[in-house]
Design a protein around this motif. Structure first.
Motif, PDB file in Angstrom:
ATOM      1  N   VAL A   1      12.374   5.535  -5.408  1.00  0.00           N
ATOM      2  CA  VAL A   1      12.339   4.143  -5.235  1.00  0.00           C
ATOM      3  C   VAL A   1      13.027   3.909  -3.681  1.00  0.00           C
ATOM      4  O   VAL A   1      12.509   3.304  -3.031  1.00  0.00           O
ATOM      5  N   PHE A   2      14.097   4.608  -3.749  1.00  0.00           N
ATOM      6  CA  PHE A   2      14.967   4.479  -2.347  1.00  0.00           C
ATOM      7  C   PHE A   2      14.055   4.766  -1.243  1.00  0.00           C
ATOM      8  O   PHE A   2      13.994   4.176  -0.296  1.00  0.00           O
ATOM      9  N   SER A   3      13.567   6.000  -1.217  1.00  0.00           N
ATOM     10  CA  SER A   3      12.862   6.788  -0.333  1.00  0.00           C
ATOM     11  C   SER A   3      11.702   5.751   0.166  1.00  0.00           C
ATOM     12  O   SER A   3      11.291   5.511   1.324  1.00  0.00           O
ATOM     13  N   VAL A   4      10.850   5.289  -0.823  1.00  0.00           N
ATOM     14  CA  VAL A   4       9.618   4.632  -0.604  1.00  0.00           C
ATOM     15  C   VAL A   4      10.082   3.223  -0.094  1.00  0.00           C
ATOM     16  O   VAL A   4       9.493   2.780   1.151  1.00  0.00           O
TER      17      VAL A   4
ATOM     18  N   LEU B   1       1.328   6.613  -6.647  1.00  0.00           N
ATOM     19  CA  LEU B   1       0.253   7.664  -7.194  1.00  0.00           C
ATOM     20  C   LEU B   1       0.511   9.116  -6.929  1.00  0.00           C
ATOM     21  O   LEU B   1       0.308   9.880  -8.048  1.00  0.00           O
ATOM     22  N   VAL B   2       1.085   9.423  -5.917  1.00  0.00           N
ATOM     23  CA  VAL B   2       1.645  10.670  -5.667  1.00  0.00           C
ATOM     24  C   VAL B   2       2.625  11.358  -6.373  1.00  0.00           C
ATOM     25  O   VAL B   2       2.467  12.163  -7.402  1.00  0.00           O
ATOM     26  N   PHE B   3       3.527  10.518  -6.833  1.00  0.00           N
ATOM     27  CA  PHE B   3       4.755  11.035  -7.786  1.00  0.00           C
ATOM     28  C   PHE B   3       4.173  10.922  -9.144  1.00  0.00           C
ATOM     29  O   PHE B   3       4.747  11.838 -10.056  1.00  0.00           O
ATOM     30  N   SER B   4       3.291  10.164  -9.491  1.00  0.00           N
ATOM     31  CA  SER B   4       2.838  10.140 -10.902  1.00  0.00           C
ATOM     32  C   SER B   4       2.021  11.328 -11.264  1.00  0.00           C
ATOM     33  O   SER B   4       2.102  11.884 -12.058  1.00  0.00           O
ATOM     34  N   MET B   5       1.137  11.415 -10.136  1.00  0.00           N
ATOM     35  CA  MET B   5       0.488  12.913 -10.599  1.00  0.00           C
ATOM     36  C   MET B   5       1.257  14.005 -10.379  1.00  0.00           C
ATOM     37  O   MET B   5       0.844  14.778 -10.990  1.00  0.00           O
ATOM     38  N   ALA B   6       2.180  14.002  -9.692  1.00  0.00           N
ATOM     39  CA  ALA B   6       3.185  15.206  -9.590  1.00  0.00           C
ATOM     40  C   ALA B   6       3.673  15.339 -10.783  1.00  0.00           C
ATOM     41  O   ALA B   6       4.059  16.291 -11.410  1.00  0.00           O
TER      42      ALA B   6
ATOM     43  N   PHE C   1       0.855  -1.229   0.183  1.00  0.00           N
ATOM     44  CA  PHE C   1      -0.096   0.033  -0.061  1.00  0.00           C
ATOM     45  C   PHE C   1       0.883   1.340  -0.052  1.00  0.00           C
ATOM     46  O   PHE C   1       0.493   2.212  -0.669  1.00  0.00           O
ATOM     47  N   ALA C   2       1.959   1.256   0.741  1.00  0.00           N
ATOM     48  CA  ALA C   2       2.788   2.335   0.605  1.00  0.00           C
ATOM     49  C   ALA C   2       3.473   2.719  -0.683  1.00  0.00           C
ATOM     50  O   ALA C   2       3.187   3.743  -1.004  1.00  0.00           O
ATOM     51  N   LEU C   3       3.866   1.669  -1.189  1.00  0.00           N
ATOM     52  CA  LEU C   3       4.458   1.701  -2.515  1.00  0.00           C
ATOM     53  C   LEU C   3       3.413   2.283  -3.617  1.00  0.00           C
ATOM     54  O   LEU C   3       3.570   2.995  -4.492  1.00  0.00           O
TER      55      LEU C   3
ATOM     56  N   ILE D   1       2.604  17.798  -2.381  1.00  0.00           N
ATOM     57  CA  ILE D   1       2.084  18.078  -1.151  1.00  0.00           C
ATOM     58  C   ILE D   1       0.424  17.680  -1.170  1.00  0.00           C
ATOM     59  O   ILE D   1       0.152  17.225  -0.107  1.00  0.00           O
ATOM     60  N   LEU D   2      -0.011  18.658  -1.929  1.00  0.00           N
ATOM     61  CA  LEU D   2      -1.524  18.644  -1.905  1.00  0.00           C
ATOM     62  C   LEU D   2      -2.296  17.099  -2.014  1.00  0.00           C
ATOM     63  O   LEU D   2      -2.994  16.734  -1.239  1.00  0.00           O
ATOM     64  N   THR D   3      -1.519  16.426  -2.974  1.00  0.00           N
ATOM     65  CA  THR D   3      -1.989  14.963  -3.395  1.00  0.00           C
ATOM     66  C   THR D   3      -1.746  14.196  -2.006  1.00  0.00           C
ATOM     67  O   THR D   3      -2.474  13.270  -1.708  1.00  0.00           O
ATOM     68  N   GLY D   4      -0.636  14.302  -1.510  1.00  0.00           N
ATOM     69  CA  GLY D   4      -0.226  13.646  -0.588  1.00  0.00           C
ATOM     70  C   GLY D   4      -1.233  13.836   0.821  1.00  0.00           C
ATOM     71  O   GLY D   4      -1.431  12.843   1.366  1.00  0.00           O
ATOM     72  N   ILE D   5      -1.373  15.202   1.055  1.00  0.00           N
ATOM     73  CA  ILE D   5      -2.234  15.245   2.047  1.00  0.00           C
ATOM     74  C   ILE D   5      -3.783  14.772   1.834  1.00  0.00           C
ATOM     75  O   ILE D   5      -4.392  14.391   2.679  1.00  0.00           O
ATOM     76  N   ALA D   6      -3.999  15.107   0.478  1.00  0.00           N
ATOM     77  CA  ALA D   6      -5.717  14.373   0.113  1.00  0.00           C
ATOM     78  C   ALA D   6      -5.658  12.810   0.527  1.00  0.00           C
ATOM     79  O   ALA D   6      -6.307  12.268   0.927  1.00  0.00           O
ATOM     80  N   LEU D   7      -4.468  12.043  -0.064  1.00  0.00           N
ATOM     81  CA  LEU D   7      -4.419  10.816   0.178  1.00  0.00           C
ATOM     82  C   LEU D   7      -4.299  10.488   1.767  1.00  0.00           C
ATOM     83  O   LEU D   7      -4.832   9.210   2.209  1.00  0.00           O
ATOM     84  N   MET D   8      -3.387  11.275   2.391  1.00  0.00           N
ATOM     85  CA  MET D   8      -3.272  10.908   3.823  1.00  0.00           C
ATOM     86  C   MET D   8      -4.479  10.934   4.331  1.00  0.00           C
ATOM     87  O   MET D   8      -4.884   9.934   5.332  1.00  0.00           O
ATOM     88  N   TYR D   9      -5.390  11.799   4.049  1.00  0.00           N
ATOM     89  CA  TYR D   9      -6.773  12.062   4.769  1.00  0.00           C
ATOM     90  C   TYR D   9      -7.693  10.801   4.625  1.00  0.00           C
ATOM     91  O   TYR D   9      -8.236  10.315   5.179  1.00  0.00           O
TER      92      TYR D   9
END
Lengths: 364, 344, 277
Positions: A271-274, A162-167, A155-157, A178-186
């Motif tokens: 890839v490394f960070s995830v 998703l976030v990076f491809s949208m960005a 799921f993390a991957l 960041i906005l995508t990430g926050i939306a997904l976080m919620y």
């Protein structure tokens, strides 16, 4: 505009100053690493039952020599150290280093200090994955102990892609990310909460346990897997430090004009960070803020050169998490406070400081 | 650990090895656990589970409890801060447990028993899952406790106490037309559904839970679980309960009358309560969470029965059963103040 | 002199918009070309195409006769450098560190003494030595732009492409910076393409000008031929007086052609002595 400076100034040897700066940075890293070892050693001795430095040395020596050296230590103390204390301390170091490394890499490729595994939703995605696995898993023991971590990892991957491809579709803007990430976080938090409603008492306890990262039940196999991965990823990231410098300091176009394959670099950093963050989260649960604060503190102390910043961030994150977990373990002993909660208490004020003190250099 | 403790542990291990053969149990989580009986040093998580141990006279065999249990220190004079083995069933402190040197750790099935078993395995400390809050397992749980602590006689007494009232309820309620009950949690508009101990209490007391038809698995996830199910106040009026019970936060230390009165103020003026037959007939009560749950909620069931069918239970005083549970089984003076009703 | 950089019939579209239509450009080694034209004329796109940062939809870019797309990125970076219009400042990085990035295509994992020497030289040349260990964030926009130029010069390339290098500079620094670029171009036979808004500076510091309008070449050649009253009026939509003050070309726009009533301002009303410092 400042008046044009005197020219030339013989007392000013830039090369000398630059080298001194480099030496100082290396020294800071070495000193902080020594500090980390020292802290790790001393917190390992602290706990409910007394353990002496001698026992710790004996245990470590015995394990490090693969049994060649037989320590004649108190068996109960030895067991407490080997099975309860050491895995916990080592995991705190690994988890802190991994989350902080993930943070520094994500921040470099987005050029934004507010990006971290937590703020782009990776952590909550992992938590949701874990709760799904707990709720709808075929059984807890039959599927193997890695079932929940594995689902969390996937799921993390998925969330990160998703976030990076949208960005990427929107031109890799840090804001989009960041906005995508926050939306997904919620979204993921809400889904985790929704899952909790239908959970039985038993499942509920597991899900809640998971959403607050805890090092209470750390196992050596988790330590080995997470540790192995960070030992592979850290040098790989370090090899790209100079390229990351170019990307953060000069921007995409200039980095490309310097011969850097920016798209590839970005892909690798993602890839490394995830991988490092997801593997840690999948074993110990959600621990926020370390990926934000580790790099922040490191940058304040050592500056923005990734050759030094990458290892130093990892050390700062490790120290931070180790201290937080020790506080959670000892301050209200015998009650153990999950490290995720302690870190949030330390992290939120620091995060606010980061936003309020936003210096001009942080935001173009 | 001091050498003296090591010797003690050794002596205990030897004595138990000789005095009793290992016995195999299948616990509440379906795990098979081999134990040497009787248990001399137990660490128990969850208040209900510790209460059972005390009720069968095994309090001296309990060397560690969780901090959630100890929240009410007056109720636990035999334990001190030093006996705490973790915050609750999800955050055990394994080092503290090891230092207490138990020969058994008991966790409910909503605790982290797998993690605990793994972490304590190197220390030879077994973990047994006993879910004392599951009221429907009362007899099984107490009987098991009797075996574990070699107190089978006292355990049978407790089972008798429970059965006496449960049988009495069943007998007197035979053929009686059941009345309808709405039970509300401490939070407003939150009720319980089948699967909850409170639901079982209503049923045992001869009532019909007005939300008893709800199968939690078919409901939207946003509404809640069996222990906290959020309902529409209009639905409460539509389902016309004859009795409304609202749980109040409580503990062994007497819940002050003023608190009850304060809660009553807002409760008795709620339109959704007044709009029910129960509200119109003045058949609405506040009940202390802690006391109603006594001895697997048998005392609460008696109270429900008495409120619903006062004629049938004219000779029964629920507070007497409560008193017996507290004084005979828990060995503490009963302080009263279990329920409250003010003016409408 | 040999043909150094050559762009052949470049077409470039950005989404549905045709940005460049059949633009060709030839530069000899050591030549300085000024790229002028109104906003949106396609200057930045042409600059990015010349650097290989953007791929043209049609046409090709040759560097010493070799197609740019066939030169490895690192090799390309050793031969051409880029000074962008503006650069993001995100994290605390010192001026020296930033400038050292110019050595990226020449070095391994870490800078060698020679790399540091060159950076030192370039910082001194752009009079940035006192700022060397300041954070980029503490600098003014003009100082930052000079750092970016120093970085590109430290790259030691045979070709340098500058996109509005003087946009954030005051007039003193504009003159100083362009002089450094021109000097280095002359000294080291560096070819330069400079996209620039200031017509006076463009005319003064370049060998040749190219005037772009709507993605096409409007005029090309010596400044006197490229920037006439007619071409300026057609492309910028202003009427301008062109003159020489102490040998320096001066462009004085005095009326927007496209807006409303035209009232010609008599040229003698200009306070001529105040135009130059």
């Amino acid at each position: 505009m400042t008046a044009l400076p005197r020219f030339p100034d013989p007392s000013l040897d830039m090369a000398l100053q630059y080298r001194a700066h480099g030496r100082r940075s290396v020294l800071v890293i070495l000193a902080s690493f020594a500090g980390l070892i020292l802290i790790a050693g001393s917190v390992t001795l602290m706990g409910i039952s007394d353990t002496g430095l001698g026992t710790l040395f004996a245990v470590v020596a015995e394990k490090a020599s693969f049994g060649l050296f037989i320590a004649d230590a108190d068996p109960q103390q030895t067991r407490v150290l080997i099975h309860l204390r050491l895995p916990r301390v080592v995991m705190a170091i690994i988890a802190g280093a991994a989350l902080s490394l993930a943070g520094v890499l994500m921040q470099a490729i987005t050029r934004n200090p507010l990006v971290s595994p937590y703020t782009i939703g990776v952590s909550s995605a992992a938590a949701f994955g874990a709760s799904i696995a707990i709720m709808f898993g075929v059984g807890f023991t039959s599927v193997g102990i890695y079932f929940v971590p594995l689902t969390a990892f996937l799921f993390a991957l998925g969330c990160a892609s998703l976030v990076f491809s949208m960005a990427w579709l929107r031109g890799m803007g840090a804001q989009t990310m960041i906005l995508t990430g926050i939306a997904l976080m919620y979204l993921f938090s809400a889904m985790t909460a929704a899952v909790q409603f239908v959970a039985t008492q038993e499942q509920l306890a597991r899900v809640v346990h998971w959403t607050f990262g805890s090092l209470n039940g750390v196992r050596w196999d988790a330590v080995a897997i997470a540790g192995g991965i960070i030992l592979i990823v850290l040098p790989l990231a370090q090899l790209r430090a100079w390229q990351l410098n170019a990307l953060t300091a000069a921007g995409d176009d200039v980095a490309r004009s310097l011969g850097i394959n920016v798209a590839l670099l970005r892909g690798q950093a993602v890839v490394f960070s995830v991988i490092v963050s997801a593997v840690v989260i999948s074993f110990v649960g959600v621990i926020g803020f370390v990926g934000l604060i580790g790099p922040h503190v490191a940058r304040l102390i050592i500056g923005g050169d990734h050759r030094f910043l990458i290892p130093f961030s990892a050390i700062c994150g490790a120290i931070l998490l180790l201290l937080a977990d020790t506080a959670g373990r000892l301050v209200f002993s015998p009650t153990v406070i999950p490290v995720g909660i302690v870190v949030a208490f330390v992290g939120v004020p620091l995060f606010l400081h980061l936003i309020l003190s936003r210096r001009s250099e942080y935001y173009a | 650990m001091k050498p003296r403790h090591v010797l003690l542990a050794l002596a205990l291990a030897i004595s138990s090895a000789f005095s009793a053969a290992a016995e195999t149990f299948t616990d509440d989580a379906g795990r098979t656990v081999e134990l040497k009986l009787p248990i001399e040093r137990a660490v128990i998580f969850n208040r209900y589970a510790v209460e059972f141990a005390r009720a069968i006279g095994a309090a001296d065999k309990v060397v560690g409890v969780d901090a959630s249990t100890m929240r009410d220190p007056q109720y636990w004079p035999e334990f001190s801060e030093e006996d705490i083995a973790g915050q609750g069933q999800t955050q055990p402190n394994y080092e503290a447990i090891v230092a207490l040197n138990p020969d058994l750790v008991i966790l409910p099935r909503n605790g982290v028993y797998e993690e605990a078993a793994r972490q304590l395995e190197p220390f030879g400390i077994p973990v047994l899952v006993v879910t004392a809050w599951d009221t429907l397992q009362h007899v099984d749980n107490v009987t098991l406790y009797g075996k574990l602590f070699d107190q089978e006689k006292r355990a049978a007494d407790l089972v008798d106490f429970y059965r006496k009232y449960m049988d009495l309820l069943a007998e007197r309620l035979k053929g009686v037309e059941r009345k309808r009950v709405y039970l509300e949690e401490v939070r407003d508009h939150v009720t319980v559904t089948p699967g909850s101990g409170w639901h079982a209490m209503i049923e045992a007391g001869g009532g019909i839970n007005i939300f008893g038809d709800i199968d939690i698995k078919n409901e939207p996830t946003s509404c809640g679980n069996e222990n906290s199910f959020t309902v529409d106040p209009e639905e409460v009026i539509a389902r016309a309960p004859d009795l409304v019970i609202k749980l109040q936060p409580g503990s062994y230390a007497t819940f002050p009358k003023e608190k009850f009165a304060e809660a009553w103020q807002s409760f008795s003026t709620r339109q959704d309560i007044l709009g029910t037959p129960a509200g119109a007939a003045g058949n609405a009560y506040l009940i202390n969470y802690y006391l109603a749950g006594g001895s697997s909620k048998v005392t609460g069931a008696l109270q429900v029965a008495k409120w619903l069918y006062p004629d049938l239970f004219a000779d029964i005083e629920p507070e007497d059963a409560m008193k017996e549970w507290i004084e005979t089984f828990q060995g503490l003076p009963f302080q009263g103040a279990m329920t409250y009703q003010g003016a409408f | 002199m040999s043909l150094h950089l050559s762009l052949d019939d470049i077409h470039f579209r950005y989404g549905a918009r045709q940005v460049l239509t059949g633009v060709s450009m030839q530069l000899d080694r050591g030549e300085i070309l000024g790229l002028v034209g109104p906003n949106g004329a396609g200057k930045s796109s042409l600059v990015r195409t010349a650097l290989g940062l953007a791929r043209p939809s049609c046409g090709r870019v040759l560097l010493n006769g070799t197609d740019l797309s066939r030169i490895a990125p690192r090799e390309r970076a050793r031969r051409m450098a880029y000074v962008p219009q503006s650069s993001p400042v995100s994290f605390p990085v010192t001026v020296f560190e930033t400038c050292l990035l110019g050595r990226t295509p020449h070095m391994g994992a870490t800078p060698k003494p020679r790399d540091i020497e060159i950076v030192e030289e370039m910082l001194e040349r752009l009079r940035l030595q006192d700022f060397a260990f300041r954070s980029m964030g503490e600098l003014s926009g003009g100082e930052r732009q000079r750092v970016m130029l120093a970085r590109a010069l430290a790259q030691e390339t045979e070709l340098i492409v500058l996109d509005e290098p003087t946009s954030a500079l005051d007039i003193g620094n504009q003159l100083f910076t362009l002089r450094v670029v021109a000097d280095i171009a002359r000294e080291r036979q560096v070819t330069a393409v400079i996209a620039i808004h200031d017509l006076s500076l463009a005319a003064r510091f370049t060998d040749r000008l190219m005037l772009l309008h709507h993605g096409k070449v409007e005029a090309e050649g010596a400044w006197e031929k490229t920037l006439t009253e007619a071409t300026i009026s057609r492309t910028y939509g202003v009427q301008a007086e062109i003159g020489l003050l102490r040998g320096v070309p001066v462009f004085a726009p005095y009326e927007a052609v496209r807006t409303g009533a035209v009232q010609k301002v008599p040229s003698q009303n200009w306070p001529e002595d105040n135009i130059l410092p």
